[in-house]
Each structure stands twice: as C-alpha cells, then as structure tokens.
Design a protein around this motif. Structure first.
Motif, PDB file in Angstrom:
ATOM      1  N   THR A 211       0.885  -1.170  -0.192  1.00 59.47           N
ATOM      2  CA  THR A 211      -0.098  -0.122   0.314  1.00 59.47           C
ATOM      3  C   THR A 211       0.913   1.531  -0.319  1.00 59.47           C
ATOM      4  N   VAL A 212       0.605   1.883  -0.835  1.00 61.45           N
ATOM      5  CA  VAL A 212       1.530   3.525  -0.816  1.00 61.45           C
ATOM      6  C   VAL A 212       0.699   4.187  -1.492  1.00 61.45           C
ATOM      7  N   GLY A 213       1.136   5.366  -0.006  1.00 62.03           N
ATOM      8  CA  GLY A 213       0.388   6.800   0.125  1.00 62.03           C
ATOM      9  C   GLY A 213       0.215   7.729  -1.022  1.00 62.03           C
ATOM     10  N   ALA A 214      -0.858   8.087  -1.229  1.00 63.48           N
ATOM     11  CA  ALA A 214      -0.251   8.907  -2.740  1.00 63.48           C
ATOM     12  C   ALA A 214       0.690   9.763  -3.221  1.00 63.48           C
ATOM     13  N   SER A 215       1.075  10.818  -1.884  1.00 65.71           N
ATOM     14  CA  SER A 215       2.689  11.420  -1.309  1.00 65.71           C
ATOM     15  C   SER A 215       3.364  10.965  -1.575  1.00 65.71           C
ATOM     16  N   ALA A 216       3.322   9.721  -1.197  1.00 61.88           N
ATOM     17  CA  ALA A 216       4.992   8.804  -1.195  1.00 61.88           C
ATOM     18  C   ALA A 216       5.900   9.187  -2.303  1.00 61.88           C
ATOM     19  N   LYS A 217       6.528   9.435  -1.458  1.00 66.19           N
ATOM     20  CA  LYS A 217       8.166  10.809  -2.611  1.00 66.19           C
ATOM     21  C   LYS A 217       8.388   8.839  -3.473  1.00 66.19           C
ATOM     22  N   LEU A 218       8.752   9.467  -4.875  1.00 66.70           N
ATOM     23  CA  LEU A 218       9.376   7.806  -6.054  1.00 66.70           C
ATOM     24  C   LEU A 218      10.137   8.194  -5.144  1.00 66.70           C
ATOM     25  N   GLU A 219      11.357   7.992  -5.099  1.00 67.02           N
ATOM     26  CA  GLU A 219      12.030   8.216  -4.217  1.00 67.02           C
ATOM     27  C   GLU A 219      12.389   7.382  -3.061  1.00 67.02           C
ATOM     28  N   ASN A 220      11.309   7.061  -2.064  1.00 68.84           N
ATOM     29  CA  ASN A 220      10.983   6.400  -1.411  1.00 68.84           C
ATOM     30  C   ASN A 220      10.222   5.233  -1.498  1.00 68.84           C
ATOM     31  N   ILE A 221      10.265   5.340  -2.720  1.00 68.90           N
ATOM     32  CA  ILE A 221       9.104   3.552  -2.973  1.00 68.90           C
ATOM     33  C   ILE A 221      10.468   3.012  -3.698  1.00 68.90           C
ATOM     34  N   LEU A 222      11.065   3.885  -4.337  1.00 63.70           N
ATOM     35  CA  LEU A 222      12.210   2.786  -5.038  1.00 63.70           C
ATOM     36  C   LEU A 222      13.168   2.305  -3.858  1.00 63.70           C
ATOM     37  N   ASN A 223      13.089   3.258  -2.443  1.00 64.51           N
ATOM     38  CA  ASN A 223      14.256   2.696  -1.626  1.00 64.51           C
ATOM     39  C   ASN A 223      13.590   1.453  -0.477  1.00 64.51           C
ATOM     40  N   THR A 224      12.533   1.159  -1.277  1.00 66.38           N
ATOM     41  CA  THR A 224      11.079   0.173  -0.332  1.00 66.38           C
ATOM     42  C   THR A 224      11.918  -1.539  -0.651  1.00 66.38           C
ATOM     43  N   PRO A 225      12.438  -1.868   0.015  1.00 65.95           N
ATOM     44  CA  PRO A 225      13.106  -2.911  -0.515  1.00 65.95           C
ATOM     45  C   PRO A 225      11.979  -3.986  -0.669  1.00 65.95           C
ATOM     46  N   ALA A 226      10.753  -4.143  -0.443  1.00 67.70           N
ATOM     47  CA  ALA A 226       9.566  -5.344  -1.216  1.00 67.70           C
ATOM     48  C   ALA A 226       9.295  -4.377  -2.445  1.00 67.70           C
ATOM     49  N   VAL A 227       9.753  -3.226  -2.984  1.00 62.51           N
ATOM     50  CA  VAL A 227       9.276  -3.225  -4.514  1.00 62.51           C
ATOM     51  C   VAL A 227      10.504  -3.425  -5.486  1.00 62.51           C
ATOM     52  N   ALA A 228      11.722  -3.442  -5.067  1.00 59.13           N
ATOM     53  CA  ALA A 228      12.532  -4.026  -5.730  1.00 59.13           C
ATOM     54  C   ALA A 228      12.515  -5.313  -5.924  1.00 59.13           C
ATOM     55  N   GLU A 229      12.547  -6.589  -4.450  1.00 52.89           N
ATOM     56  CA  GLU A 229      12.516  -7.609  -4.349  1.00 52.89           C
ATOM     57  C   GLU A 229      10.884  -8.108  -4.781  1.00 52.89           C
ATOM     58  N   ARG A 230      10.395  -7.518  -4.945  1.00 53.49           N
ATOM     59  CA  ARG A 230       8.631  -8.293  -5.580  1.00 53.49           C
ATOM     60  C   ARG A 230       7.858  -7.779  -7.191  1.00 53.49           C
ATOM     61  N   TYR A 231       8.317  -6.551  -6.569  1.00 55.82           N
ATOM     62  CA  TYR A 231       7.237  -5.844  -8.514  1.00 55.82           C
ATOM     63  C   TYR A 231       8.445  -4.963  -8.462  1.00 55.82           C
ATOM     64  N   HIS A 232       9.634  -5.823  -9.705  1.00 56.59           N
ATOM     65  CA  HIS A 232      10.079  -5.190 -10.023  1.00 56.59           C
ATOM     66  C   HIS A 232      10.145  -4.265 -11.127  1.00 56.59           C
ATOM     67  N   GLY A 233       9.004  -5.134 -11.631  1.00 59.63           N
ATOM     68  CA  GLY A 233       8.667  -3.952 -12.830  1.00 59.63           C
ATOM     69  C   GLY A 233       7.971  -2.786 -12.903  1.00 59.63           C
ATOM     70  N   LEU A 234       7.015  -2.820 -11.500  1.00 61.11           N
ATOM     71  CA  LEU A 234       7.110  -1.188 -10.923  1.00 61.11           C
ATOM     72  C   LEU A 234       8.365  -0.805 -10.543  1.00 61.11           C
ATOM     73  N   TYR A 235       9.201  -1.025  -9.747  1.00 61.77           N
ATOM     74  CA  TYR A 235      10.776  -0.457  -9.589  1.00 61.77           C
ATOM     75  C   TYR A 235      11.121   0.081 -11.256  1.00 61.77           C
ATOM     76  N   GLN A 236      11.370  -0.791 -11.736  1.00 62.50           N
ATOM     77  CA  GLN A 236      11.899  -0.223 -13.365  1.00 62.50           C
ATOM     78  C   GLN A 236      10.972   0.774 -13.686  1.00 62.50           C
TER      79      GLN A 236
END
Ligand SMILES: Cc1cc2nc3c(=O)[nH]c(=O)nc-3n(C[C@H](O)[C@H](O)[C@H](O)COP(=O)(O)OP(=O)(O)OC[C@H]3O[C@@H](n4cnc5c(N)ncnc54)[C@H](O)[C@@H]3O)c2cc1C
Length: 292
Positions: free
Chosen positions: A72-97
C-alpha cells in the motif's frame, strides 16, 4: 513565465484536507511534489485560486508491505522512497523499473506516485506497471472513502475519475504469487530526461511443472490516451506453455489493439513495431524470473 497568484494552504491532516477541498471545490488543486502542476501553471489555462499542499498530511505518505496482503503506497509517497523500499525491488520488479526511469534524481526526490497517476499523462511511466499488478486505488473526501481499479480511475488524456472535492489517498497492489515475474520496458530516443515513446509492462505467474502461464497481464503504455490492457493476447497465452508461434500471434494482437499517434517523434506504424519488441522483451524478462 512567472506563476500566477494563488493562495497557499497546508492542511495538517486528512480531515482538514477533505474539508478544504469541499470548501474550495474546483477553485483548488492539490499540490504534491509540484513537478507537473507548477510547470503546467506557468502556461495559461490551469490557474487555480488555491493550492492545497499535502506534504504535512502524514497519512498520505506511508509505504507498507505485507507478505500476505500486498503493498500500500500513500498517494504523496515520494518516488525515491518507493524505490528505496526493499519489497518493491524484490517483489514488484516491473514497478521498480518503471519508477526508476522517471526523470532524474531531482524528480524522483520531489515527485509522488499519486501525482504521476492523477496527472493522467498518456506518457506516464508508473500507471502501466501498476496496472500489470492489478492496482486498486482509494479515493477520499468528506463523504468517506471509495475504491476502484486503477484501470477505471485513469479515464483519458489528463482525465481521472476524481470528482470535485475528492483526492487520491493510496494505491494498493496485491502480493505477487510466489512463482511470478514482472518487467517494464520502454523506448525513448535520448538516454534520459525524455518521456517514453512506447512502453510495455508484463506480469506473469508460471506453473513450474510444465512452465505454462497460470496468469498473465500485458499493459501497453504511450500507445493510447490511457494504458491499454492487451486482453486478447492475455487470453491467448493463459494456460499455455509459450512458444515462438504463440508469442508471435500474441504480439500481433498487442499491436492491433494499440492506438498510437503519428507525430514528429515517430509514426504510428513505427510505434506499433517498437511495441511488439518491447512486449517481447518485457515478457521474456518476466517469464525468466517466474520460471527460475
Ligand atoms: C524534467 C521532468 C522530467 C519528467 N520525467 C518524467 C518521466 O520520465 N516519466 C514520467 O512518468 N513523468 C515524468 N515527469 C512528470 C512528473 O515528474 C511525474 O508525473 C511526477 O510523478 C508527478 O508527481 P508530483 O508529486 O510532482 O505531482 P504534482 O505536480 O504535485 O501533481 C500532478 C497532478 O496531480 C494532482 N494530484 C497530485 N496528488 C494528488 C492527490 N493525492 N489527489 C488528487 N490529485 C492529486 C495535482 O493536482 C496535479 O494536477 C517529469 C517531469 C519533469 C519536470
């Protein structure tokens, strides 16, 4: 050109945000990172009387991952903070890219996922990837919350389902299956700081026994006013073990369902050809991850 005059409001929480939006209606716009909005306000047309800055609304900036439920990502979460969330890199590779490709460091630091979605640009990078994960959004207002699929939320070029007085609260992505993979591929002429000309996001879930596809989502980006789900291609591939012939048919179906524009950057015909290459690459990467 200079920015026009406006009144700056900074609610301290969600209840105050909702009541400010209800009070000022279509005279107000939400300001998240401002990387789209402030640029647009320098040209005639979009000149709101009130800018409601959501940076102090802590409820909107959280990023939470639960292995069973999802992200769950809050609407104002910064893109940089989303990239720095380990689960995004590990489980949501396409979103990370997809996020990694947005602008440059300054844009990632200031820009938000909510802004990328609500701006509803046909060339935005995160929506195709989010849709490939079946993203749902939550909308808030003084009337309470409501939920809908991101596919229904983005309705056209610069058009969303938000009504006056409403705001985007959060984006939810279900947890990907254990044997799944995803990828986002895009094409642009220059290396950086240029919007994509064509893009493709693919999510696949594989059955390791015969390497067949239990589930597949293919989302085509920048080839229509909104991202396009390639439903026919998904149907062709679901339950099948992909081979060259089947993939060629699915790629043809992706090109057929796309609606690219002809402009100074590329012809529609060229974009359709590139689209097939990108879907093939994204599929190949996602399938390799899912089956390895
Ligand atoms: C140099 C440059 C390069 C860029 N490169 C890319 C790129 O490669 N790929 C790409 O996709 N984008 C790119 N962008 C666009 C932009 O940076 C992104 O779309 C960014 O994610 C927008 O987020 P923001 O927080 O800055 O949004 P803002 O500019 O603050 O808001 C954008 C719009 O969304 C509305 N909004 C924001 N949050 C909410 C909310 N919670 N509820 C309701 N409405 C809301 C605002 O009112 C506004 O209309 C680029 C921009 C610049 C200036």
């Amino acid at each position: 050109m200079y920015l026009p005059r406006f009144q700056y409001l900074a609610p301290a929480g969600e209840a105050e945000l909702a009541s400010m939006l209800a009070e000022h209606g279509d005279k107000a716009r939400i300001l998240a990172g401002g990387t789209d909005l402030l640029v647009q306000m320098k040209a005639p047309g979009l000149w709101p009387d009130y800018l409601i800055d959501i940076r102090n609304v802590a409820e909107l900036s959280s990023i939470e991952f639960d292995d069973q439920d999802g992200l769950t990502v809050g609407a104002s979460a910064k893109l940089e903070n989303i990239l720095n969330t380990p689960a995004v890199a590990e489980r949501y590779h396409g979103l990370y890219q997809a996020i990694e490709t947005i602008g440059a460091r300054q844009i990632l630091t200031m820009g938000s996922m909510g802004g990328n979605i609500c701006n509803a640009s046909p060339a935005a990078d995160s929506p195709p990837a989010l849709m490939s994960f079946n993203a749902q959004v939550t909308i808030g207002s003084t009337q309470g919350d409501k939920e809908m699929a991101l596919e229904d939320f983005i309705q056209g070029n610069r058009k969303t389902a938000l009504e006056v007085g409403e705001y985007l609260k959060s984006i939810f992505l279900p947890a990907p299956a254990a044997k799944s993979g995803s990828a986002y591929h895009y094409f642009r002429v220059r290396g950086g700081m240029e919007i994509a000309m064509v893009a493709a996001a693919v999510y696949v879930e594989a059955d390791l026994a015969d390497k067949s596809l239990k589930d597949i989502k293919i989302v085509l980006g920048v080839v229509g006013p909104t991202p396009i789900r390639a439903l026919e291609a998904e149907d062709m591939l679901t339950g099948q073990t992909p081979d060259e012939d089947l993939l060629a048919k699915a790629l043809g179906s992706c090109a057929a369902v796309s609606k690219p524009i002809d402009d100074f950057r590329a012809s529609a015909e060229y974009r359709r050809e590139i689209l097939k290459v990108l879907v093939q690459r994204a599929f190949g990467e996602a399938y390799t991850i899912a089956t390895s």
